[in-house]
Write a protein that holds these residues in place. Sequence first.
Motif, short mmCIF file in Angstrom:
data_model
loop_
_atom_site.label_atom_id
_atom_site.label_comp_id
_atom_site.label_asym_id
_atom_site.label_seq_id
_atom_site.Cartn_x
_atom_site.Cartn_y
_atom_site.Cartn_z
N VAL A 61 -6.30 -0.81 12.76
CA VAL A 61 -5.85 0.58 12.79
C VAL A 61 -4.45 0.58 13.41
CG1 VAL A 61 -6.25 2.86 13.75
CG2 VAL A 61 -8.17 1.49 13.00
N VAL A 62 -3.48 1.10 12.66
CA VAL A 62 -2.09 1.14 13.11
C VAL A 62 -1.74 2.59 13.43
CG1 VAL A 62 0.28 0.52 12.54
CG2 VAL A 62 -1.59 -0.82 11.62
N GLN A 63 -1.00 2.79 14.53
CA GLN A 63 -0.64 4.13 14.99
C GLN A 63 0.23 4.84 13.94
OE1 GLN A 63 1.46 3.98 18.71
NE2 GLN A 63 -0.06 5.30 19.65
N GLU A 64 -0.17 6.07 13.59
CA GLU A 64 0.57 6.92 12.65
C GLU A 64 0.72 6.32 11.26
OE1 GLU A 64 1.48 10.08 13.43
OE2 GLU A 64 0.57 9.73 15.39
N VAL A 65 -0.22 5.47 10.84
CA VAL A 65 -0.19 4.86 9.51
C VAL A 65 -1.55 5.07 8.85
CG1 VAL A 65 -0.02 2.68 8.26
CG2 VAL A 65 1.54 3.15 10.12
N ASN A 66 -1.55 5.33 7.54
CA ASN A 66 -2.76 5.55 6.75
C ASN A 66 -3.56 6.73 7.29
OD1 ASN A 66 -4.48 5.02 4.62
ND2 ASN A 66 -5.67 3.50 5.73
N LEU A 67 -2.89 7.86 7.40
CA LEU A 67 -3.53 9.07 7.93
C LEU A 67 -4.42 9.71 6.87
CD1 LEU A 67 -0.49 10.62 9.81
CD2 LEU A 67 -2.46 9.48 10.81
N LYS A 68 -5.62 10.07 7.27
CA LYS A 68 -6.59 10.73 6.40
C LYS A 68 -6.93 12.09 6.99
CE LYS A 68 -7.23 7.04 3.82
NZ LYS A 68 -6.73 6.94 2.48
N ASN A 105 -2.23 -6.73 4.90
CA ASN A 105 -1.19 -5.78 4.47
C ASN A 105 -0.21 -5.45 5.58
OD1 ASN A 105 -2.40 -5.67 1.99
ND2 ASN A 105 -3.55 -3.83 2.42
N VAL A 106 -0.33 -6.09 6.75
CA VAL A 106 0.63 -5.87 7.83
C VAL A 106 1.26 -7.20 8.23
CG1 VAL A 106 -0.58 -3.86 8.74
CG2 VAL A 106 -1.11 -6.10 9.66
N MET A 107 2.49 -7.10 8.76
CA MET A 107 3.23 -8.28 9.17
C MET A 107 3.86 -7.98 10.52
SD MET A 107 5.80 -10.22 6.64
CE MET A 107 5.97 -11.97 6.67
N LEU A 108 3.91 -8.96 11.40
CA LEU A 108 4.49 -8.75 12.72
C LEU A 108 5.96 -8.36 12.60
CD1 LEU A 108 2.77 -11.65 14.59
CD2 LEU A 108 2.57 -9.26 15.15
N GLY A 114 0.80 -1.21 0.00
CA GLY A 114 0.00 0.00 0.00
C GLY A 114 0.83 1.26 0.00
N ARG A 115 0.15 2.38 0.21
CA ARG A 115 0.79 3.69 0.16
C ARG A 115 1.81 3.88 1.27
NH1 ARG A 115 -3.23 8.28 1.42
NH2 ARG A 115 -2.69 7.55 3.48
#
Length: 195
Positions: free
Chosen positions: A101-108, A134-137, A81-82
């Motif tokens: 929802v990930v902290q400080e990621v995919n901000l709108k 789209n996320v990995m540990l 992704g972006r």
Amino acid sequence: MAALAALQSSLTALSLSSNSFLGQRLPPNFASPVPVNSTVKPCLIAAKLKRWERKECKPNSLPVLHKMHVKIGDTVKVIAGRDKGKTGEITKIFKHNSTVVVQEVNLKTKHVKSREEGEPGQILKIEAPIHSSNVMLYSKEQNVTSRVGHKMLDNGKWVRYLIKTGEIIDSVENWKKLKESKDKTEVAAATTTTS
């Protein structure tokens, strides 16, 4: 009686039978009022909807909750992704559509109107959810991403661990840290609402 039996046999010989009319099921006694013993079991036609037409639900009308490889408090790295390459901590999980929802990621950008007179409007940056695939540990100590594995400890507890490093994710210390940070945010929210 003989005429009705002949009529019914001629209808069954045709492609348009007494049991179907343009794809719709009709009762077996629709063509003739005389009861006839039939060996054909009626099957109801059910229209199959596309996946995007409705949310997948259980029989009690609640949405189906999907299992995910991440939990709240895990450190993850975005792999597609972006925002690819960014790391952050998971703050919220939506199990019905497998998003996190990930902290400080995919901000709108969200434009908020003023609620009271004299108060100015605001332009806020909010974190939007991204799909869990789209996320990995991510391991902070070794700076590496890894898939998750499950194993049983000596005391009989099942824990998650990183396959590449062997680092255990579900440790007691991690849960204590998560709980303390959650309590701090609740206390801070309570103090701001009382003042």
